[in-house]
Design an enzyme around this catalytic site. Sequence first.
Site, mmCIF file in Angstrom:
data_model
loop_
_atom_site.group_PDB
_atom_site.id
_atom_site.type_symbol
_atom_site.label_atom_id
_atom_site.label_comp_id
_atom_site.label_asym_id
_atom_site.label_seq_id
_atom_site.Cartn_x
_atom_site.Cartn_y
_atom_site.Cartn_z
ATOM 1 N N TYR A 1 -12.303 -1.716 -3.491
ATOM 2 C CA TYR A 1 -12.826 -1.905 -2.130
ATOM 3 C C TYR A 1 -14.351 -1.784 -2.069
ATOM 4 C CZ TYR A 1 -8.266 -2.196 0.173
ATOM 5 O OH TYR A 1 -7.023 -2.607 0.616
ATOM 6 N N GLU B 1 -9.862 -10.140 -7.784
ATOM 7 C CA GLU B 1 -8.921 -9.037 -7.544
ATOM 8 C C GLU B 1 -7.750 -9.067 -8.527
ATOM 9 O OE1 GLU B 1 -9.729 -8.400 -2.739
ATOM 10 O OE2 GLU B 1 -7.842 -9.318 -3.405
ATOM 11 N N ASN C 1 -1.999 0.169 6.915
ATOM 12 C CA ASN C 1 -1.466 -1.101 7.392
ATOM 13 C C ASN C 1 -0.601 -1.854 6.380
ATOM 14 O OD1 ASN C 1 -3.517 -1.889 5.744
ATOM 15 N ND2 ASN C 1 -4.650 -3.068 7.270
ATOM 16 N N THR D 1 -5.351 -7.280 10.538
ATOM 17 C CA THR D 1 -5.662 -5.978 9.929
ATOM 18 C C THR D 1 -5.177 -4.830 10.806
ATOM 19 O OG1 THR D 1 -7.646 -7.028 9.011
ATOM 20 C CG2 THR D 1 -7.546 -4.617 8.946
ATOM 21 N N PHE E 1 -15.288 3.593 7.276
ATOM 22 C CA PHE E 1 -13.908 3.926 6.916
ATOM 23 C C PHE E 1 -13.682 3.989 5.403
ATOM 24 C CE2 PHE E 1 -14.062 -0.724 7.679
ATOM 25 C CZ PHE E 1 -13.574 -1.215 6.457
ATOM 26 N N HIS F 1 -2.074 -5.423 1.435
ATOM 27 C CA HIS F 1 -3.361 -6.087 1.189
ATOM 28 C C HIS F 1 -3.094 -7.523 0.773
ATOM 29 C CE1 HIS F 1 -7.333 -7.003 -0.474
ATOM 30 N NE2 HIS F 1 -6.675 -7.570 -1.480
ATOM 31 N N LYS G 1 0.824 -1.209 0.000
ATOM 32 C CA LYS G 1 0.000 0.000 0.000
ATOM 33 C C LYS G 1 0.861 1.264 0.000
ATOM 34 C CE LYS G 1 -4.005 -2.201 2.220
ATOM 35 N NZ LYS G 1 -4.942 -2.167 3.385
ATOM 36 N N ARG H 1 2.627 -6.660 8.906
ATOM 37 C CA ARG H 1 1.927 -5.525 9.525
ATOM 38 C C ARG H 1 2.524 -5.150 10.875
ATOM 39 N NH1 ARG H 1 -4.037 -7.301 7.302
ATOM 40 N NH2 ARG H 1 -4.159 -5.816 5.579
ATOM 41 N N ARG I 1 -1.950 -14.405 4.111
ATOM 42 C CA ARG I 1 -2.691 -13.727 5.191
ATOM 43 C C ARG I 1 -1.934 -13.889 6.524
ATOM 44 N NH1 ARG I 1 -7.098 -10.348 4.066
ATOM 45 N NH2 ARG I 1 -7.575 -10.632 6.257
HETATM 46 N N1 UDP Z 1 -9.692 -0.638 7.365
HETATM 47 C C1 UDP Z 1 -9.819 0.540 8.083
HETATM 48 N N2 UDP Z 1 -10.530 0.528 9.260
HETATM 49 C C2 UDP Z 1 -11.130 -0.600 9.744
HETATM 50 C C3 UDP Z 1 -10.999 -1.798 8.998
HETATM 51 C C4 UDP Z 1 -10.276 -1.781 7.825
HETATM 52 O O1 UDP Z 1 -9.311 1.584 7.676
HETATM 53 O O2 UDP Z 1 -11.757 -0.558 10.810
HETATM 54 C C5 UDP Z 1 -8.942 -0.639 6.093
HETATM 55 C C6 UDP Z 1 -7.569 -1.304 6.203
HETATM 56 O O3 UDP Z 1 -6.650 -0.627 5.350
HETATM 57 C C7 UDP Z 1 -7.872 -2.703 5.707
HETATM 58 C C8 UDP Z 1 -8.876 -2.414 4.591
HETATM 59 O O4 UDP Z 1 -9.665 -1.352 5.116
HETATM 60 O O5 UDP Z 1 -6.714 -3.370 5.263
HETATM 61 C C9 UDP Z 1 -9.760 -3.573 4.217
HETATM 62 O O6 UDP Z 1 -10.374 -4.080 5.374
HETATM 63 P P1 UDP Z 1 -10.481 -5.642 5.634
HETATM 64 O O7 UDP Z 1 -11.416 -5.838 6.775
HETATM 65 O O8 UDP Z 1 -10.796 -6.340 4.355
HETATM 66 O O9 UDP Z 1 -9.011 -6.033 6.140
HETATM 67 P P2 UDP Z 1 -7.826 -6.866 5.442
HETATM 68 O O10 UDP Z 1 -8.468 -7.935 4.610
HETATM 69 O O11 UDP Z 1 -7.029 -5.888 4.622
HETATM 70 O O12 UDP Z 1 -7.029 -7.425 6.592
HETATM 71 MG MG MG Z 2 -9.952 -7.818 3.202
#
Ligand code: UDP
Ligand code: MG
Length: 140
Positions: free
Chosen positions: A51, A128, A114, A93, A59, A117, A11, A104, A87
């Site tokens: 997204y 994707e 973070n 996250t 958010f 992705h 990112k 992370r 993952r």
């Molecule tokens: N995100 C955020 N606030 C939150 C949850 C997620 O800003 O409370 C952002 C963060 O950059 C995250 C992305 O949205 O990576 C996508 O969220 P997801 O729940 O899919 O998390 P990921 O799959 O990236 O772990």
């Molecule tokens: Mg996700």
Amino acid sequence: MATERTLALVKPDAVAKNAAGEILAMIQKAGLKVRALKMLRLSQAQARGFYAVHRERPFYDSLVAFMTEGPIIAAVLEGEGAVARYRDLMGATNPANAGPGTIRKLFAQNIERNAVHGSDAVETARTEIAYVFSELEIEP
Ligand code: UDP
Ligand code: MG
């Protein structure tokens, strides 16, 4: 376990702090193969589309602004159980909950900024990957 492909993004926060090389090294040391790789900058519309699943979340607008603030690096990763393995390597996250040695934990600033992705399932990965890469850009 089956051979899978997953989409990885470094990112804008991590690209800006010059961490992309270290992150790709962690991915390769974990045994995941890079099958496609490029740097790009998402437009607002592209980030909103990527997204879209989160469009009702509070958010969402902030996330789109973050994801378009600078270039990202996109990669297609391949390996046995690649989706879950990547993952695991990313960590939670929210970096406050990310395990030691995860990407992370090492590079994320907060739950939004973070660093990386990773697709959350094989089907999501397929969508994707096709959203970010053309067929010609991916090693078959
Ligand atoms: N995100 C955020 N606030 C939150 C949850 C997620 O800003 O409370 C952002 C963060 O950059 C995250 C992305 O949205 O990576 C996508 O969220 P997801 O729940 O899919 O998390 P990921 O799959 O990236 O772990
Ligand atoms: Mg996700």
